[in-house]
Design an enzyme around this catalytic site. Structure first.
Site, PDB file in Angstrom:
ATOM      1  N   GLY A 442      36.106 -90.911 113.115  1.00 14.33           N
ATOM      2  CA  GLY A 442      36.087 -92.198 113.787  1.00 14.33           C
ATOM      3  C   GLY A 442      36.851 -93.205 112.982  1.00 14.33           C
ATOM      4  N   GLY A 443      36.734 -94.438 113.402  1.00 17.34           N
ATOM      5  CA  GLY A 443      37.486 -95.490 112.744  1.00 17.34           C
ATOM      6  C   GLY A 443      37.054 -95.699 111.313  1.00 17.34           C
ATOM      7  N   GLY A 445      35.735 -93.325 109.285  1.00 20.16           N
ATOM      8  CA  GLY A 445      35.919 -92.194 108.391  1.00 20.16           C
ATOM      9  C   GLY A 445      35.702 -90.877 109.096  1.00 20.16           C
ATOM     10  N   VAL A 447      33.463 -87.167 109.452  1.00 24.89           N
ATOM     11  CA  VAL A 447      32.196 -86.495 109.209  1.00 24.89           C
ATOM     12  C   VAL A 447      32.471 -85.007 109.047  1.00 24.89           C
ATOM     13  CG1 VAL A 447      29.895 -86.016 110.083  1.00 24.89           C
ATOM     14  CG2 VAL A 447      30.981 -88.204 110.584  1.00 24.89           C
ATOM     15  N   ASP A 558      23.195-100.520 117.177  1.00 22.77           N
ATOM     16  CA  ASP A 558      24.269 -99.780 117.829  1.00 22.77           C
ATOM     17  C   ASP A 558      23.685 -98.608 118.607  1.00 22.77           C
ATOM     18  OD1 ASP A 558      26.802 -99.291 118.657  1.00 22.77           O
ATOM     19  OD2 ASP A 558      27.450 -98.314 116.800  1.00 22.77           O
TER      20      ASP A 558
END
Ligand SMILES: *[C@@H]1O[C@H](CO)[C@@H](O)[C@H](O)[C@H]1NC(C)=O
Ligand SMILES: *[C@@H]1O[C@H](CO)[C@@H](O)[C@H](O)[C@H]1NC(C)=O
Ligand SMILES: *[C@@H]1O[C@H](CO)[C@@H](O)[C@H](O)[C@H]1NC(C)=O
Ligand SMILES: *[C@@H]1O[C@H](CO)[C@@H](O)[C@H](O)[C@H]1NC(C)=O
Ligand SMILES: *[C@@H]1O[C@H](CO)[C@@H](O)[C@H](O)[C@H]1NC(C)=O
Ligand SMILES: *[C@@H]1O[C@H](CO)[C@@H](O)[C@H](O)[C@H]1NC(C)=O
Ligand SMILES: *[C@@H]1O[C@H](CO)[C@@H](O)[C@H](O)[C@H]1NC(C)=O
Ligand SMILES: *[C@@H]1O[C@H](CO)[C@@H](O)[C@H](O)[C@H]1NC(C)=O
Ligand SMILES: *[C@@H]1O[C@H](CO)[C@@H](O)[C@H](O)[C@H]1NC(C)=O
Ligand SMILES: *[C@@H]1O[C@H](CO)[C@@H](O)[C@H](O)[C@H]1NC(C)=O
Length: 775
Positions: A442-443, A445, A447, A558
């Site tokens: 993702g933006g 980093g 996983v 979130d």
């Protein structure tokens, strides 16, 4: 022309009659060794030096029992050389060879002379005494006859066996004589056998030199040492004045071979540093002695080491000579090497200094290179370690460590604490962050899925952010999050602080996100109504727990379908606390920059700029709607008015026309009543005003109730026990797994414009602003 004398005579003109049985080594250089008579014995006779075992006078010569006087010399004239005791006194010894077992004597010439009338005037027949112990050398002597009317017969005995040989020479005039060689005209020559004891020479004539008397009145015959008489035209005259010519005897010690003699310690003649040699030339055995190689002297008195190094010419050439007993060695100077023959010879390779130098330079260069590389590596490693330590420090490692220790030491604390992982551990767990271990990006980093040494499967969240984290805040967050131990919350196992941006290690949840299941991405979904409600209930429980149960209130901030993970049993696990913030105790609201994800964001946030636990309730309402409609929270491909699912749902719900937007998958099973109930709940959660929304606790209770109602429904739906535990809900739902149909369509994914999105992502955070909010 052939003459026959006796039974065994076979004569051939000027040719060999008998071939020599043996040959002597002609090449051996005979050297008369330094004079060595026995002590107190005369060592000279005339000008000849006398070596032991020969000697003059008693005790000065070797005398074996039964073989006495063999080596006794008679020195009867102080100006003449000696003669052997057993020879005529005229037979003078002129040379000794100890090394070869030979001696040289002067031998009388036989003469047969006539007057001009054919009358014989002289016929000498010199001979040796009866039983000589030494034998005439066949190899070193020749029998030669000279004359132009000459027959010569030679007789000898080897033991009792008689040998007769001879030759004849005839010529009519002096001009016919072959003056360059002894070839039967004026001179004839023959070999004689080895080992003859006594000999007689008989000269005969056919015409008594009558026709040739003018130039050849005499015939001559003699045994002579090979090479000591060369026939030529003047030989006729010369021989008139010569009485003697040299001849070689072979001599020996005793009458036994070496091996026998060696056993006799009394009589054995060979002394120190010598070897014994069989005398094979005669009929009787016997031996003589030789110095060993590298020794010199009289072998019958003992041989001494030769000091080769004292020789006038250094045997080592330019090298240094080292003498040793019987030998020597050479130490060669630079550029020379020992050739194996005890001599230093030029060594081309050793001389090649340019090559040596360049080789040396090459090697040292290489060594230096390796050294530099090693230092570089070490330095890098040290720097790397230092950097790791620095990051650990900056990221609050020591503080975290301290706090974790404090936590663990608290008596009342029973939960687990976060673990501090080393960079090395995580590198190993993810196979050095291998591409195949990547499970989401993702933006913020990447996983990675990893497997720790203790076999635990983990999800490791790395960060791309370059901004420095607030270490105090971060440490607190880790402490709090790691204490959350709830079945429906993805557990934070620990972190690694040795990298620039800390890495978070979570429990691995393996069955994708709720988003994938709702929208049938990656071969997931669809979910049955019961399963959807179970997931909703579990999510509500998790959020309720976060809001109420923990010591510090946690607002997720979130909540969305992509942050709800499912395990193999479809247990919901709320994840991604990356964007979550602790609510400080003195504040109920936390002012932040815009966070959360479009479509899920609490509309009141736009006015207040704050997020509260009621914001989570709103977001959860959107998730509920998503579950009911299987539609995405934001659809950018729709017109402006229909873009936001929450808005669409609220308007249709208020109009009472829900059916068109509900998911066919759940509608077809009936249960309309239950769907309406859930829709109702969702509607309340989506209230624009925060105060009008229920709390998460209310939502949880309500969903549990709905779930119970569903379980009581007829038609094979799950039986719910009366208990309200997670377990009671979970176990019957296991059967629903079967109902999950695999109609995955990856094509329906529409990308939310403001956020990077990867459907395979578990811990997905889609943010309008970066993780680090700049506070
Ligand atoms: C004696 O004999 C040796 C070889 O056996 C020879 O080298 C040397 O010249 C001889 N000496 C004389 C005087 O003939
Ligand atoms: C020994 O003396 C004889 C004369 O008597 C001479 O011809 C011969 O060469 C001498 N030998 C040596 C080795 O001096
Ligand atoms: C050697 O000589 C001795 C004395 O003459 C004699 O008794 C012995 O038999 C001889 N040995 C040989 C092998 O001829
Ligand atoms: C020794 O020999 C020489 C030469 O052959 C001779 O002249 C002399 O008379 C001899 N002396 C004796 C004592 O025989
Ligand atoms: C040889 O020596 C022995 C003893 O010394 C002696 O009796 C004999 O007469 C000598 N022979 C000759 C020919 O001189
Ligand atoms: C030589 O020796 C043999 C046997 O030893 C003997 O029969 C012969 O008569 C001898 N010859 C002379 C000429 O002395
Ligand atoms: C012949 O031989 C003798 C010795 O054998 C030598 O002295 C002489 O000079 C020789 N004569 C010729 C013409 O070769
Ligand atoms: C000498 O001769 C004997 C008998 O032939 C043999 O056994 C021995 O090996 C010989 N020794 C040497 C040193 O040649
Ligand atoms: C020894 O060395 C010199 C120069 O160093 C050289 O001229 C001579 O040939 C060498 N001698 C030998 C035997 O190699
Ligand atoms: C001399 O010494 C060399 C080695 O230095 C060896 O190979 C050789 O056999 C020796 N020679 C003798 C006769 O001992």
């Amino acid at each position: 022309m052939a003459l026959v004398h006796g039974k065994m005579l076979l004569m051939k003109l000027s040719l060999f009659l008998l071939a020599a049985a043996t040959t002597l080594l002609a090449a051996a250089a005979d050297k008369l060794l330094p004079p060595q008579a026995k002590p107190n014995c005369p060592d000279h006779c005339g000008n000849l030096t006398i070596p032991y075992p020969f000697g003059i006078g008693d005790g000065c010569y070797i005398s074996l029992k039964g073989l006495e006087n063999q080596h006794k010399l008679i020195c009867d004239n102080s100006t003449e050389p000696p003669s052997l005791n057993w020879t005529n006194s005229g037979v003078r010894i002129t040379n000794f060879s100890l090394a070869e077992g030979e001696l040289q004597v002067m031998n009388e010439i036989s003469k047969d002379c006539y007057n001009n009338l054919g009358g014989r005037v002289l016929n000498t027949k010199p001979g040796l005494s009866m039983n000589p112990p030494f034998t005439i050398s066949g190899a070193k002597n020749k029998f030669i006859a000279i004359g132009c009317d000459t027959s010569a017969v030679f007789r000898g005995f080897r033991g009792e066996q008689e040998f007769i040989t001879g030759c004849m020479s005839v010529c009519n005039n002096i001009g016919a004589v072959d003056q360059n060689s002894c070839s039967g005209v004026g001179c004839c020559k023959t070999d004689i056998p080895d080992g003859l004891k006594n000999r007689t020479v008989r000269l005969g004539s056919y015409y008594n030199h009558m026709e040739i008397w003018e130039f050849n009145p005499c015939s001559y015959a003699f045994i002579v040492q090979d090479g000591h008489f060369e026939f030529n035209g003047t030989s006729f005259e010369q021989l008139e004045n010569i009485e003697q010519l040299p001849m070689i005897f072979n001599w020996q010690i005793g009458n036994e071979t070496c091996d026998v003699a060696e056993k006799s310690t009394v009589d054995y003649a060979c002394q120190a540093n010598t070897m014994c040699v069989n005398q094979t030339k005669g009929p009787r055995s016997g031996y003589y002695c030789q110095c060993l190689p590298g020794y010199e002297g009289n072998p019958y008195l003992g041989c001494q080491d030769v000091d080769e190094c004292s020789a006038e010419i250094n045997p080592c050439g330019n090298g240094t000579c080292h003498n040793s007993p019987g030998n020597y060695s050479c130490t060669c100077i630079k550029g020379f090497r020992n050739d194996g023959l005890w001599k230093c010879i030029a060594h081309p390779k050793a001389n090649n200094t340019p090559l040596k130098i360049s080789l040396g330079i090459c090697i040292s260069f290489f060594v230096v290179l390796v050294g530099i590389f090693w230092i570089y590596r070490e330095d890098k490693r040290r720097k790397f370690n230092k950097l790791r330590e620095k990051y650990f420090e900056v990221n609050g490692g020591p503080k975290l460590k301290l706090k974790l220790q404090q936590l663990a030491s608290q008596k009342e604390y029973l939960g687990t604490t976060a673990q501090i992982f080393t960079a090395e551990e995580l590198k190993k767990a993810t196979n050095d962050y291998h591409e195949s271990k990547k499970i989401g990006e993702g933006g913020y980093g990447i996983v990675y899925q990893g497997r720790l040494d203790d076999k635990r499967e983990v999800a490791i969240k790395t960060s791309k952010m370059s901004a420095q984290i607030q270490s105090d805040q971060f440490v607190n967050e880790v402490i709090v999050l790691s204490q959350i131990s709830h079945k429906n919350v993805v557990k934070l196992l620990g972190c690694c602080l040795e990298t620039k941006m800390p890495m978070l290690v979570y429990e691995f949840v393996g069955n994708g996100t709720l988003y994938e299941h709702i929208h049938k991405i990656n071969a997931k979904g669809p979910l049955s109504l019961a399963l959807r409600l179970k997931i909703a209930a579990e999510t509500a429980r998790a959020l309720s727990y976060l809001h109420n149960s923990t010591s510090t209130q946690i607002v997720h901030r979130d909540v969305k379908a992509t942050n709800i993970l499912l395990d193999e049993k479809f247990t919901a696990k709320v994840s991604d606390f990356g964007a979550s913030r602790l609510v400080p105790e003195d504040q109920t609201q936390l002012s932040t920059l815009v966070q959360g994800t479009m479509g899920y964001l609490d509309p009141e946030y736009l006015q207040s700029n704050t997020l509260t636990e009621k914001s989570d309730v709103y977001s959860f309402g959107v998730v509920l709607v998503e579950l009911l409609t299987a539609k995405k929270a934001v659809s950018f491909d729709k017109p402006e008015a229909e873009r936001n699912l929450a808005n669409v749902f609220v308007s249709t719900f208020e109009k009472g026309q829900l059916d068109p937007i509900l998911d066919d998958e759940i509608v077809k099973d009936g249960n309309r009543e239950i769907i309406i109930k859930v829709a109702n709940l969702a509607g309340r959660c989506l209230s624009v005003k925060r105060d009008e929304r229920p709390t998460m606790k209310d939502v949880e209770t309500e969903l549990d109730g709905i779930l119970k109602t569903l379980a009581k429904q007829p038609g094979g739906k799950p039986h719910s026990s009366s208990k309200e535990t997670d377990h009671s809900v979970e176990s019957p739902l296991n059967s629903y797994v079967v109902e999950v149909r695999g109609e995955g369509d990856g094509g329906s994914t529409s990308i939310i414009a403001s956020a990077e999105y990867d459907a395979s992502m578990q811990n997905q955070s889609q943010m309008l602003k970066p993780f680090d909010d700049g506070r």
